[in-house]
Every structure is written in structure tokens, then in C-alpha cells.
Design a protein around this motif. Sequence first.
Motif, PDB file in Angstrom:
ATOM      1  N   TRP A  24     -17.252   8.788  12.963  1.00 46.04           N
ATOM      2  CA  TRP A  24     -17.249   7.947  13.707  1.00 46.04           C
ATOM      3  C   TRP A  24     -17.503   8.030  15.327  1.00 46.04           C
ATOM      4  CZ3 TRP A  24     -15.667   2.994  11.335  1.00 46.04           C
ATOM      5  CH2 TRP A  24     -15.379   3.291  10.044  1.00 46.04           C
ATOM      6  N   SER A  43     -17.282  -0.138   4.639  1.00 44.73           N
ATOM      7  CA  SER A  43     -17.075  -0.495   3.230  1.00 44.73           C
ATOM      8  C   SER A  43     -16.895  -1.898   3.377  1.00 44.73           C
ATOM      9  CB  SER A  43     -15.971   0.215   2.868  1.00 44.73           C
ATOM     10  OG  SER A  43     -14.714  -0.229   3.357  1.00 44.73           O
ATOM     11  N   ALA A  46     -13.753  -3.346   4.773  1.00 38.54           N
ATOM     12  CA  ALA A  46     -13.357  -3.397   6.134  1.00 38.54           C
ATOM     13  C   ALA A  46     -13.867  -4.363   6.779  1.00 38.54           C
ATOM     14  CB  ALA A  46     -13.824  -1.876   6.702  1.00 38.54           C
ATOM     15  N   GLY A  96     -11.388  -3.438  12.902  1.00 38.17           N
ATOM     16  CA  GLY A  96      -9.753  -3.229  12.642  1.00 38.17           C
ATOM     17  C   GLY A  96      -8.737  -4.191  12.576  1.00 38.17           C
ATOM     18  N   GLY A 104      -2.366  -2.644   9.673  1.00 39.56           N
ATOM     19  CA  GLY A 104      -3.591  -1.980  10.387  1.00 39.56           C
ATOM     20  C   GLY A 104      -3.540  -1.515  11.709  1.00 39.56           C
ATOM     21  N   ASP A 161      -8.068   7.149  10.393  1.00 37.53           N
ATOM     22  CA  ASP A 161      -7.106   5.888  10.273  1.00 37.53           C
ATOM     23  C   ASP A 161      -7.246   5.137  11.531  1.00 37.53           C
ATOM     24  OD1 ASP A 161      -5.361   7.321  11.581  1.00 37.53           O
ATOM     25  OD2 ASP A 161      -3.907   7.416  10.211  1.00 37.53           O
ATOM     26  N   SER A 164      -8.899   1.840  11.001  1.00 35.69           N
ATOM     27  CA  SER A 164      -8.299   1.189   9.713  1.00 35.69           C
ATOM     28  C   SER A 164      -7.774  -0.255   9.946  1.00 35.69           C
ATOM     29  CB  SER A 164      -7.631   2.231   8.904  1.00 35.69           C
ATOM     30  OG  SER A 164      -7.133   1.295   7.601  1.00 35.69           O
ATOM     31  N   ASP A 166      -5.928  -1.333   7.549  1.00 36.08           N
ATOM     32  CA  ASP A 166      -4.828  -1.098   6.445  1.00 36.08           C
ATOM     33  C   ASP A 166      -3.695   0.001   7.148  1.00 36.08           C
ATOM     34  OD1 ASP A 166      -5.710  -2.600   4.617  1.00 36.08           O
ATOM     35  OD2 ASP A 166      -7.223  -1.107   3.950  1.00 36.08           O
TER      36      ASP A 166
END
Length: 201
Positions: A24, A43, A46, A96, A104, A161, A164, A166
Amino acid sequence: MSRARRVGVMTVFGAGAVLTAAGWVLLDVSRPPGDVGTLPAASPAAVRTTPYSPPVAVAVGGPHPLRATVSPVAATREGDLALPRDGDVVGWWALGAAPGSGRGTVLLAGHVDTEAGLGAFAELHNLDVGARVDVTGADGRSHPYRVTARRTYGRGELPADLFSADGAPRLALLTCSGDYDPATGRYADNLVLYAAPVTAA
């Protein structure tokens, strides 16, 4: 660059850098493009809608005040993620979490400096664990967080993460740190301050 600026105990030179994390990349477009990296394809999971308002401002009080407007940032067609060109504006990773979400990471990334001067997140280097950070959403609600940890990662070693939507709810404040290489236009490290939501007693 011959100019040097002191940020806390760290000396930085010139303007911002490329921040990488397991592929990233956040491209600091205050410098001419050239150090462009590639983001992995997002994805479908996301890319989501959320009932929570996006952040529009971030503030820290106390002996090291910080106030900045926040603008969403996302991957470009070429696969790069560009921070706002204005050093006083902080970028929110829009794939995010949003502030107030129960899951998240709310990732806010900002310049430590630009060619115009110190950036909005220069003061991150002076913030201690325990500092309160308030993030304001577009709906006018303020979401308080408390800094729980400081971490420095080598370039290219940011945890995936951080990006993310999540996982446990948290705020992450990201900027450049370490030595600046004028030949590559990059800093050696990244500073991340992690913060947890402040819940009512």
C-alpha cells in the motif's frame, strides 16, 4: 534541499515522502511525481457504504495543539493513494472506517512538512500517550479518542490492518518520520499514533 526544520527531537529535510505498507502506498503529491508505488486491488468487501459520517476535522488540545481539516483520499486510476496537496489538510482513507463506526480503523494521514512549511501532522511527534484527539464528522458530531500507543515503522513495513474497515474500532494517525533522503524524496520511517474511542462512563 538545504533547509532543515526541527520537529520535536527529529530533524526533517524538504518535503514529504511515500508511505508504504505491504504494497500500500500513500503518494505525497506536494513533490513532483516519480516515486509512485502501486496499491493492491481493493477487495469488493472493502468498498462499502456506511451510515457514519466521514470526518471533516481533527483536533488535539493541550500543550501541543493540532487542528486540521480532513479530506477523503483513495486510490487513483494508476493505483496510488495521494495525500492532499495542501500541507494543512489531512487525508482520510475512505475505504477504511468512519468515526463512530463500531468496527475498523479510522486512518488519518498527513504531512509532517511540505516545501511551504510544517504540515498538519508535525505535532504528532510531540503528542504523548494519553492525549485526547477529537474527530468531527460531516454531521457535526464529535468523536473523542485517547492515544494508547506510539509506533515507528520502517518504510514499507506499515501493518496492512491500518487500512482495514474490520477489526476493533480505533483511530490511527499517520505521518512521516526519520531521515529524509532528498535524492529519493522519501523518509526512512513512518510514525503511527493509535487511539481508542473514549466511551461515556
